[in-house]
Design a protein around this motif. Structure first.
Motif, PDB file in Angstrom:
ATOM      1  N   ARG A  30       0.837  -1.209   0.000  1.00  0.00           N
ATOM      2  CA  ARG A  30       0.000   0.000   0.000  1.00  0.00           C
ATOM      3  C   ARG A  30       0.869   1.257   0.000  1.00  0.00           C
ATOM      4  NH1 ARG A  30      -2.699  -0.924   4.386  1.00  0.00           N
ATOM      5  NH2 ARG A  30      -1.739   0.629   5.740  1.00  0.00           N
ATOM      6  N   GLN A  31       1.899   1.267   0.834  1.00  0.00           N
ATOM      7  CA  GLN A  31       2.773   2.437   0.909  1.00  0.00           C
ATOM      8  C   GLN A  31       3.509   2.675  -0.410  1.00  0.00           C
ATOM      9  OE1 GLN A  31       5.102   1.484   4.416  1.00  0.00           O
ATOM     10  NE2 GLN A  31       3.853   2.837   5.683  1.00  0.00           N
ATOM     11  N   VAL A  32       4.007   1.616  -1.027  1.00  0.00           N
ATOM     12  CA  VAL A  32       4.714   1.765  -2.305  1.00  0.00           C
ATOM     13  C   VAL A  32       3.771   2.302  -3.374  1.00  0.00           C
ATOM     14  CG1 VAL A  32       5.822   0.485  -4.195  1.00  0.00           C
ATOM     15  CG2 VAL A  32       6.493   0.048  -1.830  1.00  0.00           C
ATOM     16  N   VAL A  36       4.265   5.948  -5.197  1.00  0.00           N
ATOM     17  CA  VAL A  36       4.460   6.035  -6.645  1.00  0.00           C
ATOM     18  C   VAL A  36       3.395   6.930  -7.272  1.00  0.00           C
ATOM     19  CG1 VAL A  36       4.332   4.694  -8.795  1.00  0.00           C
ATOM     20  CG2 VAL A  36       5.699   3.864  -6.877  1.00  0.00           C
ATOM     21  N   LEU A  37       2.146   6.750  -6.878  1.00  0.00           N
ATOM     22  CA  LEU A  37       1.070   7.561  -7.442  1.00  0.00           C
ATOM     23  C   LEU A  37       1.183   9.021  -7.004  1.00  0.00           C
ATOM     24  CD1 LEU A  37      -1.911   5.063  -7.179  1.00  0.00           C
ATOM     25  CD2 LEU A  37      -0.597   5.704  -9.232  1.00  0.00           C
ATOM     26  N   ALA A  38       1.583   9.257  -5.762  1.00  0.00           N
ATOM     27  CA  ALA A  38       1.777  10.639  -5.291  1.00  0.00           C
ATOM     28  C   ALA A  38       2.928  11.296  -6.056  1.00  0.00           C
ATOM     29  CB  ALA A  38       2.032  10.653  -3.787  1.00  0.00           C
ATOM     30  N   SER A  39       3.994  10.539  -6.307  1.00  0.00           N
ATOM     31  CA  SER A  39       5.129  11.070  -7.070  1.00  0.00           C
ATOM     32  C   SER A  39       4.742  11.404  -8.504  1.00  0.00           C
ATOM     33  CB  SER A  39       6.277  10.059  -7.094  1.00  0.00           C
ATOM     34  OG  SER A  39       6.809   9.890  -5.805  1.00  0.00           O
ATOM     35  N   ARG A  45      -5.132   8.862  -1.051  1.00  0.00           N
ATOM     36  CA  ARG A  45      -5.585   8.504   0.293  1.00  0.00           C
ATOM     37  C   ARG A  45      -5.440   6.997   0.427  1.00  0.00           C
ATOM     38  NH1 ARG A  45      -5.044  13.070   0.848  1.00  0.00           N
ATOM     39  NH2 ARG A  45      -6.550  14.659   1.353  1.00  0.00           N
ATOM     40  N   GLU A  46      -5.119   6.548   1.631  1.00  0.00           N
ATOM     41  CA  GLU A  46      -4.917   5.127   1.895  1.00  0.00           C
ATOM     42  C   GLU A  46      -6.110   4.505   2.608  1.00  0.00           C
ATOM     43  OE1 GLU A  46      -1.191   3.896   3.713  1.00  0.00           O
ATOM     44  OE2 GLU A  46      -0.341   5.865   3.223  1.00  0.00           O
ATOM     45  N   ASP A 122       5.424  -3.997 -12.622  1.00  0.00           N
ATOM     46  CA  ASP A 122       6.429  -2.947 -12.581  1.00  0.00           C
ATOM     47  C   ASP A 122       5.724  -1.659 -12.166  1.00  0.00           C
ATOM     48  OD1 ASP A 122       7.823  -0.588 -14.119  1.00  0.00           O
ATOM     49  OD2 ASP A 122       9.314  -2.196 -13.986  1.00  0.00           O
ATOM     50  N   LEU A 123       6.350  -0.850 -11.362  1.00  0.00           N
ATOM     51  CA  LEU A 123       5.711   0.380 -10.881  1.00  0.00           C
ATOM     52  C   LEU A 123       5.371   1.325 -12.034  1.00  0.00           C
ATOM     53  CD1 LEU A 123       7.759   0.891  -7.618  1.00  0.00           C
ATOM     54  CD2 LEU A 123       5.440  -0.032  -7.875  1.00  0.00           C
TER      55      LEU A 123
END
Length: 137
Positions: A30-32, A36-39, A45-46, A122-123
């Motif tokens: 979840r954090q990754v 990645v999406l925030a970057s 939101r989690e 892959d991210l």
């Protein structure tokens, strides 16, 4: 790669980031995904479970995309999608799973505006799928 949305303000329309809610009971995953999406320029939101995801949909307002794992305790990702649709939330959904079986493919075929991203991914694939779903270049 900047994700924007129109937000109506008193003086007109102001661009703002597209809003995404991410649900996965695996904290690290979840954090990754959120990082990645925030970057990539999204407001993220989690949600640590399907129950929290449904709560976020109701309490946190207008999301542009729901990203959810399938296998979570209490309420699975596919049940969250069905419950959200029943409640009138028609937002696009990106389902992440390592367990894409024939039953899941049949279920997803019956739902509108839902895409599948199979783990491991892959991210870059995550960002590309998100942009594709949201209709961004």
């Amino acid at each position: 790669m900047k994700a924007t949305r129109s937000v109506r303000g008193g003086g007109g329309t102001v661009p703002g980031p597209k809003r995404i809610v991410v649900a996965d009971d695996d904290l690290e995953m979840r954090q990754v995904v959120c990082e990645v999406l925030a970057s990539a320029g999204f407001e993220v939101r989690e949600a640590s479970s399907g129950v929290v995801l449904l709560s976020r949909l109701v309490s946190d307002g207008d999301f542009d995309l729901m990203v959810t794992d399938v296998r979570m305790p209490w309420i699975s990702g596919e049940h969250v999608v069905q419950m959200a649709r029943t409640a009138g939330f028609g937002l696009p959904v990106l389902i992440m799973t390592a367990y894409a079986d024939e039953a899941l493919h049949r279920l997803l075929a019956g739902l509108e505006n839902v895409a599948l991203l199979e783990k491991p991914f892959d991210l870059r694939e995550l960002v590309e799928a998100t942009l594709r779903i949201l209709g961004s270049p």
